[in-house]
Motif scaffolding. Structure first.
Motif, short mmCIF file in Angstrom:
data_model
loop_
_atom_site.label_atom_id
_atom_site.label_comp_id
_atom_site.label_asym_id
_atom_site.label_seq_id
_atom_site.Cartn_x
_atom_site.Cartn_y
_atom_site.Cartn_z
N VAL A 1 -23.19 -135.15 54.14
CA VAL A 1 -23.30 -135.63 52.76
C VAL A 1 -24.77 -135.82 52.37
N ILE A 2 -25.58 -136.45 53.25
CA ILE A 2 -26.97 -136.69 52.86
C ILE A 2 -27.76 -135.37 52.86
N HIS A 3 -27.45 -134.47 53.79
CA HIS A 3 -28.12 -133.16 53.82
C HIS A 3 -27.84 -132.39 52.54
N HIS A 4 -26.59 -132.41 52.14
CA HIS A 4 -26.14 -131.72 50.95
C HIS A 4 -26.78 -132.35 49.70
N GLY A 5 -26.90 -133.68 49.70
CA GLY A 5 -27.56 -134.36 48.57
C GLY A 5 -29.02 -133.99 48.48
N LEU A 6 -29.69 -133.91 49.63
CA LEU A 6 -31.12 -133.57 49.65
C LEU A 6 -31.35 -132.13 49.16
N PHE A 7 -30.57 -131.19 49.72
CA PHE A 7 -30.78 -129.78 49.38
C PHE A 7 -30.50 -129.50 47.91
N GLY B 1 -42.07 -123.07 55.23
CA GLY B 1 -41.83 -122.88 56.67
C GLY B 1 -41.59 -124.18 57.40
N VAL B 2 -42.32 -125.22 57.01
CA VAL B 2 -42.15 -126.52 57.65
C VAL B 2 -40.72 -127.03 57.45
N LEU B 3 -40.23 -126.88 56.22
CA LEU B 3 -38.87 -127.32 55.94
C LEU B 3 -37.87 -126.56 56.79
N LEU B 4 -38.03 -125.23 56.90
CA LEU B 4 -37.13 -124.42 57.72
C LEU B 4 -37.13 -124.92 59.15
N ALA B 5 -38.33 -125.20 59.69
CA ALA B 5 -38.43 -125.65 61.09
C ALA B 5 -37.77 -127.02 61.27
N LEU B 6 -38.03 -127.93 60.32
CA LEU B 6 -37.41 -129.26 60.40
C LEU B 6 -35.89 -129.15 60.28
N ASN B 7 -35.44 -128.28 59.39
CA ASN B 7 -34.00 -128.13 59.18
C ASN B 7 -33.34 -127.58 60.45
N LEU B 8 -33.96 -126.60 61.10
CA LEU B 8 -33.41 -126.08 62.36
C LEU B 8 -33.37 -127.16 63.43
N THR B 9 -34.41 -128.00 63.48
CA THR B 9 -34.42 -129.11 64.45
C THR B 9 -33.28 -130.08 64.16
N PHE B 10 -33.09 -130.37 62.88
CA PHE B 10 -31.98 -131.23 62.47
C PHE B 10 -30.64 -130.65 62.94
N LEU C 1 -37.87 -137.23 57.81
CA LEU C 1 -39.12 -136.46 57.77
C LEU C 1 -39.01 -135.29 56.80
N MET C 2 -37.86 -134.62 56.82
CA MET C 2 -37.60 -133.48 55.94
C MET C 2 -37.74 -133.92 54.48
N THR C 3 -37.13 -135.08 54.16
CA THR C 3 -37.21 -135.60 52.80
C THR C 3 -38.66 -135.94 52.44
N ALA C 4 -39.33 -136.65 53.35
CA ALA C 4 -40.71 -137.04 53.07
C ALA C 4 -41.58 -135.81 52.85
N HIS C 5 -41.41 -134.79 53.71
CA HIS C 5 -42.19 -133.56 53.55
C HIS C 5 -41.88 -132.88 52.21
N ARG D 1 -36.16 -135.86 41.38
CA ARG D 1 -36.88 -136.72 42.34
C ARG D 1 -36.12 -138.01 42.61
N ALA D 2 -35.50 -138.56 41.55
CA ALA D 2 -34.79 -139.82 41.70
C ALA D 2 -33.64 -139.71 42.70
N ASP D 3 -33.07 -138.49 42.82
CA ASP D 3 -31.99 -138.29 43.79
C ASP D 3 -32.53 -138.17 45.21
N ALA D 4 -33.74 -137.60 45.35
CA ALA D 4 -34.28 -137.35 46.69
C ALA D 4 -34.96 -138.59 47.26
N VAL D 5 -35.60 -139.37 46.41
CA VAL D 5 -36.41 -140.50 46.88
C VAL D 5 -35.66 -141.43 47.83
N PRO D 6 -34.38 -141.82 47.50
CA PRO D 6 -33.70 -142.75 48.41
C PRO D 6 -33.55 -142.19 49.83
N LEU D 7 -33.43 -140.85 49.95
CA LEU D 7 -33.23 -140.24 51.27
C LEU D 7 -34.51 -140.24 52.10
#
Lengths: 198, 198, 198, 198
Positions: free
Chosen positions: C64-70, C78-87, C127-131, C143-149
């Motif tokens: 749910v939170i991943h789907h909300g962020l995306f 590239g950083v996001l891709l790498a973080l997402n694969l780690t997740f 970290l993904m959200t912060a990045h 932004r208002a939707d992403a900030v809480p995450l």
């Protein structure tokens, strides 16, 4: 709305076929032998690998024709849903059937089961196409794309599979060659069928 | 944005149901017998195959109603997400429940567990529909598509499953017939329900 | 183009999470006992079922939170891709970790591994959200939707998981309650965090 | 129409890669030891975990390049479908190859099989790109995105994998370092390749 519904049916079918095709790898188990015996054990895996390649290519082939058929649809009905689920039920049995022909490569009944499952899937796909064409589910401009999938040549694909069932009782090896030929011979087969249909 | 979100919920649900339905095949294991005993061993697999067909058809049926319901949504909320996850949690248990009724086909508790899981899934789907209709998640023009999924007949589907739980303690075989009837009898059932609702 | 790319990253992530969440059922094995012992054997499965429900709900929460962020992304890097694969790598470990806490429910190290995997996944998501927020991957209007995450409360989720690691060595049971509380307590937690952030 | 077809090929490929990458976790089995021996048993799992991380990252890397390539396509042909299925067939073997290098970490042939499968997948991907560029499947404006995937550096990726096959017979450990380096060294490698291509 219908278009989106259609794409979800396609997505679900893709999901089932993607899982089924990937589960095929579970048939190739890492051997449990001493380090020294590993080279021989890996050589012994070659028949399993051949069964994997054959089944992967066949399921891949079914995916290609399924994907080609669904691309022509403009809407769907309950009969199509039921036929599609039956098709997927048969495709999802392929990992089991692959295990069978790999573990019992010289036993006729194993090859017969494999041939019967493949043939039934091809037949259900042919029925799905025939129903779609008759019930007006196919986009007018794309009929030319759907017609071959409901033609004698498509039925021929099913027939070769069903023919492999009695052949398996004479020689499972010949049945293997028949399945492999389905991947290679479809272009000549298509030409023959075109000639027959004239 | 919401539309895309909705389609991702649908895609995730399709993914879970596609994996669950394909895992059903792991219940049908290739036998470990001598080559001579393979024909008998394959005949012995017929009950497993019947359980596979039954569960595949039932999960397929759940997929059809889930897909029909989601096609009517215009937006979603947290309650829907939670109910949907609960629904998927129950569907993902079906491969386990199928193993159970196959390995212990004459034991009442096995059939009772199967019936309870199926019934809970149907009930949660009914609750999902009822919530969606009440909370205004359904597109105005598509209410007519969603209403039957929240009606007495849909609840009847759940009730037949729950009824199979006590019935299983009298006769697991009768419970099997009740589940199979869910696939066949839904058209008459719908007609009865329409008559009741008047 | 980017929008479609984004949706394919979402689809791949959904696929991994859908497979991981459905593999959880493989932890609940149909018992191998005599027919008479089945009722007791099914009662013995209740802890496995509890672990299944807990992990399914937690992975579902991550979805749910991943789907909300995306849903807030306008592009990726590239950083996001790498973080997402780690997740996803951490989420795919959850079926293993669930096996562990189920087979060794009273052993601290099992609970510690479970807590560490969950905590790492939550941290990587944070970290993904912060990045994403810093690198301008988030749609201005969303932004208002992403900030809480990417907020203290989201980090708090990770912290509770990491805190369960040392707690597990005092009492694995308390660690279980901490994980379960993550599902229930996020609304009060959110309120506390809002108060802290002021 | 073609665009939608393309997205279904992408979705099917994503499905196969998502299942293959998630099946990697089945290699890490929960230990069957006494409670007291669990800490040691978990420490013994670290090599399995390392193999998991390596393979997950490598399949993830293949997914990223596959996804990048498909984003440039404007249409497809039969050759591309066949190459794509071959690529997926090799990716779906990675869980098996990972089992192998984990169970036989000091045996050259295990590392050789792993390297050969990875190298073949990279080579087929390179062929797919080369074919797409030559057959005009790539969008004119996106050629710049596709060209690197068909370049000397992409071929270099395959070559490092193939080189790890003979190297494995000298030292499996060096082969491991070569695979890990593929994840880290691609930026320097790219710079070298650019210099070579001038």
């Amino acid at each position: 709305m219908d278009r989106q519904d259609l794409s979800r049916i396609g997505a679900f079918s893709d999901g089932v076929m993607a899982v089924a095709i990937t589960l095929l790898v579970l048939n190739i188990e890492a051997p449990s032998v001493s380090n020294d015996d590993l080279p021989d054990a890996i050589v012994d895996l070659i028949p399993s690998l051949a069964a994997y390649v054959l089944s992967f290519a066949l399921v891949g082939r079914y995916w290609v024709i399924h994907h080609g058929l669904f691309a022509t649809f403009v809407r769907f009905d309950g009969v199509l849903l039921a036929l599609n689920l039956t098709f997927l039920m048969l495709i999802a049995l392929v990992p089991f059937a692959t295990n069978l022909i790999d573990d019992y490569s010289t036993v006729p009944i194993a090859a017969a089961v494999f041939g019967a499952i493949l043939g039934s899937a091809a037949l259900v796909h042919w029925l799905m196409t025939a129903h779609a064409l008759r019930a007006g589910l196919v986009h007018e401009k794309l009929r030319a794309d759907a017609v071959p999938l409901g033609s004698t040549v498509a039925l021929g694909f099913a027939m070769v599979c069903f023919l492999s069932v009695p052949v398996a009782f004479l020689s499972p090896t010949v049945a293997w060659f028949m399945w492999a030929s389905l991947l290679v011979l479809r272009y000549p087969l298509r030409r023959v069928a075109r000639w027959v249909e004239r």
